[in-house]
Design a protein around this motif. Structure first.
Motif, PDB file in Angstrom:
ATOM      1  N   TRP A 211       0.740  -1.153  -0.053  1.00 19.28           N
ATOM      2  CA  TRP A 211      -0.104  -0.030  -0.059  1.00 19.28           C
ATOM      3  C   TRP A 211       0.802   1.200   0.011  1.00 19.28           C
ATOM      4  N   ARG A 212       1.922   1.386   1.037  1.00 18.30           N
ATOM      5  CA  ARG A 212       2.838   2.509   0.928  1.00 18.30           C
ATOM      6  C   ARG A 212       3.463   2.753  -0.195  1.00 18.30           C
ATOM      7  N   VAL A 213       4.250   1.634  -0.886  1.00 18.35           N
ATOM      8  CA  VAL A 213       4.696   1.643  -1.950  1.00 18.35           C
ATOM      9  C   VAL A 213       4.084   2.372  -3.120  1.00 18.35           C
ATOM     10  N   LEU A 214       2.861   1.812  -3.423  1.00 16.72           N
ATOM     11  CA  LEU A 214       1.903   2.252  -4.498  1.00 16.72           C
ATOM     12  C   LEU A 214       1.665   3.704  -4.230  1.00 16.72           C
ATOM     13  N   GLU A 215       1.426   3.928  -3.102  1.00 15.94           N
ATOM     14  CA  GLU A 215       1.265   5.519  -2.645  1.00 15.94           C
ATOM     15  C   GLU A 215       2.466   6.322  -3.127  1.00 15.94           C
ATOM     16  N   LEU A 216       3.794   5.823  -2.692  1.00 16.03           N
ATOM     17  CA  LEU A 216       4.752   6.607  -3.199  1.00 16.03           C
ATOM     18  C   LEU A 216       5.240   6.735  -4.566  1.00 16.03           C
ATOM     19  N   ALA A 217       4.976   5.562  -5.445  1.00 17.49           N
ATOM     20  CA  ALA A 217       4.999   5.647  -6.729  1.00 17.49           C
ATOM     21  C   ALA A 217       4.336   6.401  -7.657  1.00 17.49           C
ATOM     22  N   ARG A 218       2.838   6.738  -6.998  1.00 19.82           N
ATOM     23  CA  ARG A 218       2.133   7.573  -7.583  1.00 19.82           C
ATOM     24  C   ARG A 218       2.535   8.958  -7.187  1.00 19.82           C
ATOM     25  N   GLU A 219       3.311   9.180  -6.103  1.00 19.14           N
ATOM     26  CA  GLU A 219       3.554  10.542  -5.707  1.00 19.14           C
ATOM     27  C   GLU A 219       4.848  10.709  -6.412  1.00 19.14           C
ATOM     28  N   LEU A 220       5.596   9.896  -6.966  1.00 22.36           N
ATOM     29  CA  LEU A 220       6.774  10.111  -7.603  1.00 22.36           C
ATOM     30  C   LEU A 220       6.561  10.345  -9.133  1.00 22.36           C
ATOM     31  N   GLY A 221       5.109  10.361  -9.534  1.00 25.24           N
ATOM     32  CA  GLY A 221       4.791  10.467 -10.712  1.00 25.24           C
ATOM     33  C   GLY A 221       4.878   9.237 -11.764  1.00 25.24           C
ATOM     34  N   TYR A 222       4.844   8.006 -11.130  1.00 24.27           N
ATOM     35  CA  TYR A 222       5.018   6.911 -12.072  1.00 24.27           C
ATOM     36  C   TYR A 222       3.503   6.430 -12.360  1.00 24.27           C
ATOM     37  N   PRO A 223       2.986   5.759 -13.644  1.00 24.16           N
ATOM     38  CA  PRO A 223       1.865   5.338 -13.646  1.00 24.16           C
ATOM     39  C   PRO A 223       1.764   4.146 -13.142  1.00 24.16           C
ATOM     40  N   VAL A 224       0.816   3.954 -12.319  1.00 21.21           N
ATOM     41  CA  VAL A 224       0.691   2.846 -11.426  1.00 21.21           C
ATOM     42  C   VAL A 224      -0.623   1.954 -11.926  1.00 21.21           C
ATOM     43  N   GLU A 225      -0.455   0.505 -11.866  1.00 19.14           N
ATOM     44  CA  GLU A 225      -1.676  -0.179 -12.252  1.00 19.14           C
ATOM     45  C   GLU A 225      -1.712  -1.210 -11.216  1.00 19.14           C
ATOM     46  N   GLU A 226      -3.150  -1.542 -10.737  1.00 24.92           N
ATOM     47  CA  GLU A 226      -3.516  -2.540  -9.971  1.00 24.92           C
ATOM     48  C   GLU A 226      -4.249  -3.688 -10.945  1.00 24.92           C
ATOM     49  N   ARG A 227      -3.471  -4.527 -11.246  1.00 24.24           N
ATOM     50  CA  ARG A 227      -4.205  -5.344 -12.486  1.00 24.24           C
ATOM     51  C   ARG A 227      -3.324  -6.902 -12.583  1.00 24.24           C
ATOM     52  N   GLY A 228      -4.099  -7.829 -13.223  1.00 23.12           N
ATOM     53  CA  GLY A 228      -3.476  -9.017 -13.237  1.00 23.12           C
ATOM     54  C   GLY A 228      -2.157  -9.145 -13.964  1.00 23.12           C
ATOM     55  N   VAL A 229      -1.092 -10.070 -13.875  1.00 25.14           N
ATOM     56  CA  VAL A 229       0.015 -10.083 -14.159  1.00 25.14           C
ATOM     57  C   VAL A 229       0.221 -11.480 -14.640  1.00 25.14           C
ATOM     58  N   SER A 230       0.374 -11.624 -16.193  1.00 24.29           N
ATOM     59  CA  SER A 230       0.718 -12.987 -16.546  1.00 24.29           C
ATOM     60  C   SER A 230       1.932 -13.423 -16.540  1.00 24.29           C
ATOM     61  N   ALA A 231       2.423 -14.824 -16.529  1.00 26.26           N
ATOM     62  CA  ALA A 231       3.486 -15.174 -16.581  1.00 26.26           C
ATOM     63  C   ALA A 231       4.586 -14.919 -17.514  1.00 26.26           C
ATOM     64  N   ASP A 232       3.928 -14.486 -18.494  1.00 22.07           N
ATOM     65  CA  ASP A 232       4.777 -14.000 -19.602  1.00 22.07           C
ATOM     66  C   ASP A 232       4.944 -12.575 -19.304  1.00 22.07           C
ATOM     67  N   GLU A 233       4.158 -11.890 -18.934  1.00 19.74           N
ATOM     68  CA  GLU A 233       4.671 -10.528 -18.619  1.00 19.74           C
ATOM     69  C   GLU A 233       5.606 -10.323 -17.288  1.00 19.74           C
ATOM     70  N   LEU A 234       5.568 -11.317 -16.392  1.00 19.37           N
ATOM     71  CA  LEU A 234       6.621 -11.398 -15.462  1.00 19.37           C
ATOM     72  C   LEU A 234       7.942 -11.844 -15.929  1.00 19.37           C
ATOM     73  N   ALA A 235       8.065 -12.833 -16.876  1.00 26.52           N
ATOM     74  CA  ALA A 235       9.129 -13.073 -17.357  1.00 26.52           C
ATOM     75  C   ALA A 235       9.731 -11.987 -18.321  1.00 26.52           C
ATOM     76  N   ARG A 236       9.115 -10.976 -18.809  1.00 31.69           N
ATOM     77  CA  ARG A 236       9.639  -9.898 -19.612  1.00 31.69           C
ATOM     78  C   ARG A 236       9.683  -8.373 -18.801  1.00 31.69           C
ATOM     79  N   ALA A 237       9.290  -8.670 -17.611  1.00 32.25           N
ATOM     80  CA  ALA A 237       9.463  -7.308 -16.552  1.00 32.25           C
ATOM     81  C   ALA A 237      10.756  -6.792 -16.554  1.00 32.25           C
ATOM     82  N   GLY A 238      10.912  -5.487 -16.603  1.00 30.28           N
ATOM     83  CA  GLY A 238      12.251  -4.803 -16.601  1.00 30.28           C
ATOM     84  C   GLY A 238      12.618  -4.655 -15.241  1.00 30.28           C
TER      85      GLY A 238
END
Ligand code: PDD
Length: 295
Positions: A211-238
């Motif tokens: 919860w706190r990390v989501l808040e900080l990421a938003r405050e820092l201006g990053y686009p934030v999404e709470e949504r499903g993450v597929s195994a494929d997305e996990l494998a290619r995450a930066g």
């Protein structure tokens, strides 16, 4: 010897005696919290107490204390365990349904058992900040109410052990091809500059750090999404991060023996980690070497 709180008394931890008929021992019929403190001050205590109340309500154990009473009790515990050599302490707190003859159904008149104990939060090793950590993926075989912070953690224990035996610090869990969370952490990915974490449903713990990390990421201006993450997305995450109260935000730089992104803690982690360190109590007196923590 650290001092524990046990059913109304403060005493050395090795003098606490739990009954073999305690339902926490027999059935894992109990819930818990792990609450960090820095330089003698709790971090996000109201949020932890709120989640404790929700966990207790979900399994129908009466909450033994009001928030102000919990705060007084836990603050007293911190004071009794104060030690300048280990200024940062994590408090483990457990409430069981109590002691009663063994029977699966709730006893009519058990009194909840309350245990709280403190242990040092050790600074994050320099190597972790520089190199990150390894994680492995594993099948999530836990029950369907992972939103409750229950002590019934056998699947998590087996997943974490498997991770350790594979040379990693955490198992990142997948259910039906989708990311849920870690064995003892929430998981974030950074994909195309977006900070993404699975949404809150019964398959993940509503982590206070999440919860706190989501808040900080938003405050820092990053686009934030709470949504499903597929195994494929996990494998290619930066970037992949693990968040928890005792380990804070760990950058995963190897997943299943493949480098994550450039194989080093990424720029978004650097920014969010720095903001998290600055948000902790006592941040202004902490040197960079002391910042961070590990379980
Ligand atoms: N675990 N998911 C699971 C399954 C966890 O066990 C934890 C924390 C988290 C992160 O929650 P929080 O940010 O509120 O600590 C997510 C604690 C630290 C433990 O079991 O020791």
């Amino acid at each position: 010897m650290s001092i524990a709180y046990f059913n109304g008394d403060y005493l050395p931890l090795d003098q606490v005696r739990i009954s073999p008929l305690d339902r926490g021992f027999l059935f894992g019929d109990s819930v818990y919290e792990v609450i960090p403190s820095y330089a003698g001050e709790f971090f996000l205590l109201p949020e932890h107490l709120e989640r404790l109340a929700r966990s207790l309500e979900a399994i129908r154990i009466p909450n033994p204390f009001a928030p102000a009473e919990w705060t007084a009790l836990l603050t007293d515990l911190l004071v009794r365990n104060a030690d300048p050599a280990t200024p940062d302490l994590g408090v483990y707190l457990q409430v069981t349904r109590g002691v009663a003859p063994r029977d699966h159904a709730f006893p009519a008149d058990a009194r909840p058992t309350v245990l709280a104990m403190a242990s040092p939060i050790r600074p994050l090793p320099e190597a972790v900040r520089v190199e990150g950590v390894a994680a492995v993926t594993a099948e999530d075989c836990r029950w369907e109410r992972c939103d409750i912070k229950a002590t019934t953690l056998l699947a998590n224990v087996l997943n974490r052990q498997e991770a350790m035996e594979r040379g990693a610090v955490e198992a990142v869990l997948l259910r039906d091809g989708k990311l849920t969370e870690g064995a003892a952490s929430n998981v974030f990915v950074v994909l195309d500059g977006r900070v993404i974490t699975p949404p809150l449903d019964a398959s993940v713990l509503p982590g206070v750090t999440r919860w706190r990390v989501l808040e900080l990421a938003r405050e820092l201006g990053y686009p934030v999404e709470e949504r499903g993450v597929s195994a494929d997305e996990l494998a290619r995450a930066g970037e992949i991060w693990l968040t928890s109260s005792t380990r804070e935000i760990l950058p995963v730089t190897r997943l299943d023996d493949h480098a994550v992104g450039a194989g080093l803690p990424g720029p978004v982690w650097q920014a969010v980690h720095a903001a998290y360190q600055a948000a902790k109590p006592g941040a202004q007196v902490r040197t960079p070497m002391q910042s961070g923590g590990s379980a």
